[in-house]
Design a protein around this motif. Structure first.
Motif, short mmCIF file in Angstrom:
data_model
loop_
_atom_site.label_atom_id
_atom_site.label_comp_id
_atom_site.label_asym_id
_atom_site.label_seq_id
_atom_site.Cartn_x
_atom_site.Cartn_y
_atom_site.Cartn_z
N TYR B 87 0.84 -1.21 0.00
CA TYR B 87 0.00 0.00 0.00
C TYR B 87 0.87 1.26 0.00
CZ TYR B 87 -4.82 -1.57 0.13
OH TYR B 87 -6.04 -2.07 -0.24
N ALA B 88 1.97 1.23 0.76
CA ALA B 88 2.84 2.41 0.79
C ALA B 88 3.37 2.69 -0.61
CB ALA B 88 3.99 2.19 1.77
N TRP B 131 11.36 8.86 -1.97
CA TRP B 131 12.15 8.55 -0.78
C TRP B 131 11.25 8.40 0.45
CZ3 TRP B 131 11.94 11.50 3.56
CH2 TRP B 131 11.50 12.82 3.43
N PHE B 132 10.21 9.23 0.51
CA PHE B 132 9.31 9.16 1.65
C PHE B 132 8.52 7.85 1.62
CE2 PHE B 132 5.26 9.89 3.77
CZ PHE B 132 5.68 10.43 4.98
N ALA B 133 8.00 7.52 0.42
CA ALA B 133 7.25 6.27 0.29
C ALA B 133 8.14 5.08 0.63
CB ALA B 133 6.69 6.15 -1.12
N ALA B 134 9.39 5.13 0.15
CA ALA B 134 10.32 4.02 0.40
C ALA B 134 10.56 3.86 1.90
CB ALA B 134 11.62 4.26 -0.34
N LEU B 135 10.66 5.00 2.57
CA LEU B 135 10.87 4.96 4.02
C LEU B 135 9.65 4.33 4.71
CD1 LEU B 135 13.19 5.97 5.75
CD2 LEU B 135 11.88 8.05 6.19
N MET B 136 8.46 4.71 4.22
CA MET B 136 7.23 4.20 4.82
C MET B 136 7.07 2.70 4.58
SD MET B 136 5.81 6.42 6.57
CE MET B 136 7.05 7.63 6.91
N SER B 265 11.81 -8.83 10.31
CA SER B 265 11.11 -9.69 9.37
C SER B 265 9.92 -8.96 8.73
CB SER B 265 10.66 -10.95 10.11
OG SER B 265 9.70 -11.64 9.37
N ALA B 266 9.20 -8.18 9.55
CA ALA B 266 8.06 -7.43 9.02
C ALA B 266 8.53 -6.41 7.99
CB ALA B 266 7.33 -6.73 10.16
N MET B 267 9.69 -5.80 8.23
CA MET B 267 10.22 -4.82 7.28
C MET B 267 10.58 -5.50 5.96
SD MET B 267 12.65 -2.54 9.69
CE MET B 267 12.09 -1.00 10.34
N MET B 268 11.14 -6.70 6.05
CA MET B 268 11.46 -7.43 4.82
C MET B 268 10.19 -7.76 4.06
SD MET B 268 14.48 -10.04 5.83
CE MET B 268 16.02 -9.43 6.48
N ALA B 269 9.16 -8.16 4.79
CA ALA B 269 7.88 -8.44 4.14
C ALA B 269 7.35 -7.18 3.47
CB ALA B 269 6.88 -8.97 5.17
#
Ligand code: ADP
Ligand code: MG
Lengths: 248, 409
Positions: B87-88, B131-136, B265-269
């Protein structure tokens, strides 16, 4: 002994499970450097006492102090271990899918946080210490084996090795000789006596020969409280002790 | 410190995996862009996108294997983190549409115009910047996982109970994202994307680029997981998996360890989801469906829990089969998947990679003892042990003792 000069101090500790009093107003004091044997029939509350000391079980009432003034009832398992209390379980509990070496490495006294372990590189001193412990617990030849593949007695020894690796001030050892052959039992007694030279140790054991060979002060537990205390000969002469325990 | 950390990540198995990945990252886009159509080396467009999608699934499976295979946390809600990352990325892609939408509104995505909204909700601010979306993509799943884990692990929720609340988590998000007034396009989700970083999202080169990006993300996350699971931290994780209470009595704060890998793990997902969305062209609440998370667990089980490579292999194989089945025998797929899971559970409890590496070890042992008996060679040594031993793998050819998790008494 006064609380201030004790290493471990239990006073009036009670624990009940669904109304059943596993510990009933138990009071016990261990001095610094002391080795103590605890005996008592099955269900006397020996393991429960260790659960209370190590933070697994919260007492309903009573005081538990370590090192004179540290209240253990407010701490959890990890911080009690960090304070310097190590424990060997009645049923040997080692990490089965790790090697003997890794079991010892995990137990070794070192920073316990996730970031410390993430970047941890094993040092020469740590390797030496593990080598020394492997020698001591006679598992040098099994260092690369999975702990799952050790015999029952070897697991007991590995767990004692892990306990030593933690370098605690106080070792709680629950039935170390259970399931061992006579020869192994004798060796274990020697090992524990060795350890007691520079650690305080509380040993729970059923085996009278074993307890006798330790030659230390004995506390008899019965129905969650202390029945008698003194040398093995002294408590063996106690009628109540004979009745509930030795007589059987 | 960092080099030794990364150095640990490498061994033969990892080397083979990385070599295959490198070949795929180079050859698939090259075959698509350089080889002329009709040539034997030509990779058709649909195949590039399909394989790119598999790679994002593989990354999701890798994330699940990290928590399940090594730390024993059976997450049945990882698709939620995947969908949040998606979604991000979808929000960024929506903002890139600009005036090219059906309503031509320069500021509002079509679905907001349709709902008669007057202005962009505050939580859409910033998503016009990549960059903002990538961070989110990292922070939103990471934050949710952190908060969830903080409460769950501190209260020592484990086993089945934890699995159930992860299902509840993804189900709650499913219901929330279905609502139009959440501001994420409701039922229809986010779609009709035009371009990404200024490149036409439909162009062959963009698709090849997304494939390569998915491959690279998978490789990087693999290396991180590998280094992590082979570090002392990885050993602590396996210790937690096998005897959680014992680990506490050694002085390890188990909840901190769980929280750390869970959040990572959640970040990788989330990264996987973010790479998935531009390739499939849509993200909708269906991605939160509880069944999706369960499917991921099946991929990992098929490939081999606690092996990392197995998670990737399982994800690719099962999804390849899914693609084939849904084309040829669409009605059969769910039964086939269920059957596969039962088969793997009963006959390959260690999954493909676990079984193969066990067989390999046994074979080498036998060869070594044969050589020894025939008078040549050294006595057979103990089988090589990996620190993060695959879940439940029995290395020994002596006493068949199972490495079952056991509670500390
Ligand atoms: N978690 C528990 N729940 C209920 N009863 C327990 C629990 N732990 C111990 N008990 C009971 O408390 C008593 C003392 O147990 P324990 O301390 O294990 O005895 P010992 O180690 O001296 O043999 C036993 O009767 C046991 O059944
Ligand atoms: Mg007991």
């Amino acid at each position: 002994m006064a609380r201030a000069s004790s290493l471990l101090y239990l006073d009036g500790v009670s624990v009940s499970f669904d109304g059943f009093k596993a510990l009933n107003d138990l009071s016990l004091t261990i001095g610094p450097g002391e080795m103590r044997a605890i005996i008592g029939p099955n269900g006397a509350g020996k393991t429960t006492m260790m659960d209370v000391i190590t933070g697994k079980t919260r007492p309903d009432s009573g005081e538990v102090f370590f090192d004179g003034n540290i209240d253990l009832t407010g701490e959890d398992e990890a911080s009690i271990a960090e304070l310097g209390i190590g424990r060997k379980f009645q049923k040997p509990t080692v990490f089965e899918s790790h090697t003997v070496w890794d079991n010892l490495e995990l137990a070794l006294k070192a920073p316990r946080g996730p970031f410390a372990t993430l970047f941890h590189v094993i040092s020469g001193a740590e390797k030496k210490r593990i080598e020394y412990l492997l020698e001591l617990i006679r598992l040098g030849g099994k260092r690369g084996d999975l702990a799952a593949n050790l015999s029952h007695g070897q697991k007991q020894w590995l767990e004692i090795g892990m306990l030593l690796a933690q370098d605690p001030k106080l070792l709680l050892v629950d039935e170390p000789a259970a399931g061992m052959t006579d020869a192994e039992t004798a060796e274990t007694a020697e090992l524990l006596k060795d350890i007691a030279n520079d650690h305080s140790v509380v040993v729970v054991e059923h085996d009278m020969v074993f307890v006798r060979s330790l030659g230390v002060k004995v506390t008899v537990l019965h129905e969650g409280s202390v029945l008698a205390e003194g040398s093995l000969d002294h408590v063996s002469a106690n009628d109540r002790v004979v009745e509930v325990y030795l007589g059987r | 410190m960092m080099t030794s950390f990364l150095f640990r990540a490498m061994d033969t198995r990892a080397g083979i995996f990385l070599a295959i990945m490198a070949a795929a990252i180079i050859l698939v886009p090259a075959g698509n862009l350089l080889a002329p159509e009709g040539s034997a080396f030509h990779v058709p467009n649909y195949a590039v996108t399909l394989m790119g999608k598999y790679l994002t699934y593989a990354l999701l499976a890798l994330a699940v294997d990290l928590v399940w295979g090594y730390c024993g946390i059976l997450s049945l809600g990882h698709a939620a983190f995947f969908a949040l990352g998606g979604y991000a990325m979808g929000m960024y892609l929506m903002r890139q549409i600009g005036t090219r939408g059906v309503y031509g509104d320069p500021n509002l995505p079509d679905f907001m115009v349709f709902l008669n909204w007057q202005e962009l909700p505050w939580y859409w601010y910033g998503f016009d910047m990549f960059w903002f979306a990538a961070l989110m993509v990292l922070l939103v799943p990471g934050f949710l996982a952190f908060v969830f884990g903080w409460f769950a692990f501190r209260s020592r929720v484990t086993g089945v109970y934890l699995s159930i609340i992860t299902q509840a988590l993804t189900y709650a998000l499913l219901l929330a994202f279905f609502r139009n007034d959440m501001g994420f396009g409701g039922n229809n989700g986010l779609t009709d994307f035009k371009d990404i970083l200024g490149f036409d999202i439909q162009a062959d080169t963009t698709r090849a680029g997304l494939f390569a990006a998915s491959g690279i993300a998978l490789v990087l996350c693999f290396i991180v997981c590998r280094a992590l699971t082979r570090s002392k931290l990885g050993k602590v994780l396996v210790a937690v998996r096998d005897a959680e209470s014992r680990t506490r009595f050694l002085g390890y704060r188990v909840e901190h360890y769980k929280l750390f890998v869970w959040t990572l793990s959640a970040m990788m997902a989330g990264i996987a989801g973010a790479l998935y969305v531009p390739q499939v062209g849509i993200i909708n609440p269906g991605e939160f469906a509880p069944a999706n998370s369960i499917e991921v667990v099946i991929w990992v089980a098929v490939g081999g829990r606690g092996t990392l490579v197995g998670a990737v292999l399982g994800a690719v194989l099962v999804n390849f089969a899914k693609t084939w089945f849904t084309g040829a025998l669409p009605d059969i797929w769910l039964f086939a998947l269920g059957g596969l899971f039962v088969f793997v559970t009963l006959f390959l409890p260690k999954g493909i990679v676990g079984t193969v590496s066990q067989g390999w070890t046994a074979l080498r042992q036998r060869k070594a003892s044969a050589a020894y008996e025939s008078g040549s060679g050294d006595p057979p040594s103990a089988p090589p042990q990996s620190p993060g031993a695959p879940a439940n793998v029995k290395h020994s050819n002596r006493a068949p003792v199972t490495a079952e998790p056991q509670p500390a008494e």
